[in-house]
Scaffold this motif. Structure first.
Motif, PDB file in Angstrom:
ATOM      1  N   ASP A 423       0.854  -1.189   0.000  1.00  0.00           N
ATOM      2  CA  ASP A 423       0.000   0.000   0.000  1.00  0.00           C
ATOM      3  C   ASP A 423       0.891   1.241   0.000  1.00  0.00           C
ATOM      4  N   ALA A 428      -5.052   1.768   0.496  1.00  0.00           N
ATOM      5  CA  ALA A 428      -5.191   0.300   0.537  1.00  0.00           C
ATOM      6  C   ALA A 428      -5.240  -0.338  -0.843  1.00  0.00           C
ATOM      7  N   ARG A 470      -5.782  -4.723   5.207  1.00  0.00           N
ATOM      8  CA  ARG A 470      -5.724  -3.791   4.078  1.00  0.00           C
ATOM      9  C   ARG A 470      -6.918  -3.963   3.144  1.00  0.00           C
TER      10      ARG A 470
END
Length: 597
Positions: A423, A428, A470
């Motif tokens: 990321d 994300a 994430r």
């Protein structure tokens, strides 16, 4: 005769599947549309090939109410097997046009108006070919309705001519059958009902189209080049129409080379696997299915979520579980599609309410799936997918495709580093490369098993936790890109209604009905999941909120409750799940009953 009712009635043709009535009914729809009257059509047909009952219902209303109406104003009864039940569906003082060969005494009602028509004799007297008689009986009732309702004959004639444009003799025979019906109605029926049609101008810049065709056109404009599918009602026509569009518009005029790929797979699991493979390779790819196919796609959709591969999946929802009622409509896959696969998954869902949004959301789905690098579902249903709707004309898209975070060779050289699942930007969503990118840093392994930020195999707990956390944050990022809810406020209202998809067609009428009972409402139409802040605010702004759905378990309402906190006590569920397109009266009664309680 009672006071005339102009441009406000529902008409149902009760026939049998395979009798050829579909053409006649569509001609009626087009005629009314060309008269400028707001109109909607609902085709209720059986899941077998031929012989079982079918009903085609037209709702026309000068104020634009075109959702299915619970009580019929006019019935054309041509199926003796359903005669008595059909008769019960007609409202008091309604009209029954029926085959005079039927034994009227069976189940006769005294509170409706009867117009007996000797359909069989009229066909025999005017057409010599046996098969043609059966088919043209349908056009005879078109003529009877034309005369009784005062339809514009030129509009009817043009609808017939367009419908059979390449067959002059067919046009002539159908026009003759219509005239037979008109002449008989003139000579033998004394009109005693109030219903009449007059020209309006409410359909300017509008078209008639079904949602599957609109979605197929949206896929074409959205840059789709790969279709992998397995036929299933009611989604098949979406892929079939898209293939036709591609054959017309995606073939090189000079070389004849096709610029697309279509695979009819052995099943739905294989189909979505091919879609994911094409998405990984950089193609915009899609499939279309229904509830049973969604179930079969579960493992591969989870693979696409976990490995972050773009894919677009159209779910044209029908009644289930099991094979259920494959030719009835429902919003029954919301919960299963939202969390499809095992383990922790959440997928963006787009919820179109009309053909225009089928067209628009098809394009949005491809942008969204590539921007977020994940499977995206477009949740239509049978009512929208297979029925004809009046729609505003589609706008040709002008903005470029959003391909998301794709690194080319020059960018890789400049960066000097690439880790597929890192990321970088804090949203994300990682960066990706496409197969064939000419750079030593471009390659990575696509792993459905545990992997770290560098796409390397791992079974470390902390790597799995980091990855899944994430992906959860990426689902939050989706809220920035999905279609926002649409809010309609009423001054002084403290009762809210939330709906989505095809339920929207009946909402204006339902809210107007509630207003006659002194209940003012605010209305929020949810157009996508995950839910955005507008939904939470809507609950804060209203004392009670009714979530209207076409499923038994209130699937969206349960999903929304999870994010509402204390405001969840304001939530009420209204569910209608009989497989019929939703009607305004049932919605209004659902709200009214709970408000009185």
């Amino acid at each position: 005769m009672p006071n005339t009712i102009v441009n406000d009635c529902s008409i149902s043709m009760a026939t049998v599947n395979g009798s050829g009535s579909q053409s006649a009914n569509n001609i009626l729809l087009k005629t009314i549309f060309r008269m400028g009257i707001p109109v909607g059509a609902k085709n209720l047909f059986p899941s077998n090939i031929a012989g079982l009952p079918t009903w085609y219902t037209l709702r026309l209303n000068k104020n634009g109410y075109t959702a299915r109406k619970k009580d019929l104003d006019i019935l054309v009864a041509l199926n003796p097997a359903t005669w008595q039940d059909d008769l019960l569906s007609v409202k008091k003082d309604g009209v029954v046009i029926y085959n005079s060969d039927y034994p009227l005494a069976a189940g006769k009602r005294e509170d409706v108006i009867y117009y007996p028509i000797p359909f069989k004799k009229l066909a025999e007297d005017n057409f010599t070919e046996v098969k043609l008689r059966k088919l043209l009986t349908n056009m005879i009732y078109v003529g009877v309705l034309c005369e009784l309702l005062g339809m514009d004959f030129e509009a009817l004639k043009s609808a017939i001519t367009d419908n059979f444009a390449s067959k002059i003799k067919v046009v002539e025979s159908n026009l003759k059958a219509v005239q037979v019906g008109i002449d008989y109605a003139k000579a033998s029926i004394k009109k005693s009902d109030p219903y009449r049609l007059e020209k309006m101008d409410k359909n300017k810049d509008k078209i008639i189209i079904d949602g599957n065709s609109a979605a197929a056109l949206g896929c074409l404009y959205g840059g789709c080049t790969v279709v992998a599918w397995y036929p299933i009602t009611p989604s098949s026509s979406l892929c079939e129409t898209l293939i036709d569009y591609m054959e017309e518009f995606r073939v090189d005029a000079k070389t004849g080379k096709k610029k697309f790929a279509v695979v009819q797979a052995e099943d739905e699991l294989a189909a979505v696997g091919m879609v994911l493979g094409a998405g990984w390779a950089g193609a915009r790819s899609m499939t279309a299915t229904a509830g049973p196919g969604i179930s079969l796609m579960s493992e591969f959709v989870g693979f696409g979520y976990f490995t972050e591969v773009p894919a677009v999946i159209f779910d044209i929802q029908r009644v289930g579980p099991s094979t259920g009622l494959p030719t009835r409509t429902m919003q029954g896959d919301i919960k299963s599609a939202y969390h499809l696969s095992h383990g922790d998954t959440q997928h963006p869902l787009l919820l179109p309410a009309n053909p225009e949004e089928c067209f628009e959301f098809a394009q949005t789905a491809f942008d969204l799936s590539e921007r977020l690098q994940t499977p995206v579902f477009v949740m239509s249903d049978l009512d929208l997918g297979m029925n004809f709707w009046t729609s505003t004309k589609f706008k040709v898209p002008t903005k470029p495709f959003d391909r998301g975070k794709v690194l080319d060779a020059a960018q890789l050289t400049k960066l000097g580093k690439f880790e597929r699942y890192r990321d970088v930007d804090g949203d994300a969503v990682p960066y990706r490369t496409l197969p064939g990118t000419d750079h030593p840093l471009a390659a990575y392994f696509l792993r459905g098993s545990g992997h770290n930020e560098a796409a390397k195999y791992t079974e470390k707990s902390e790597d799995y936790v980091n990855l899944m956390t994430r992906l959860k944050r990426k689902h939050e990022t989706a809220k920035k890109f999905i279609p926002r809810p649409v809010l309609e406020k009423e001054v002084g209202a403290k009762v809210g209604i939330i709906a989505y998809g095809t339920t929207d067609l009946a909402m204006t009428e339902a809210r107007d009905l509630l207003k006659t009972q002194n209940i003012k409402t605010n209305y929020l139409r949810v157009r996508a999941l995950p839910g955005t802040e507008e939904i939470n605010q809507f609950f804060k702004d209203n004392d009670r909120v009714y979530v209207v759905e076409q499923n038994r378990d209130g699937q969206l309402e349960k999903i929304l409750r999870l994010n509402l906190g204390l405001d969840s006590i304001k939530s009420r569920s209204i569910t209608l799940f009989d497989g019929l397109p939703i009607d305004a009266k049932s919605i209004a009664e659902g709200v009214l009953n709970q408000e009185r309680a």
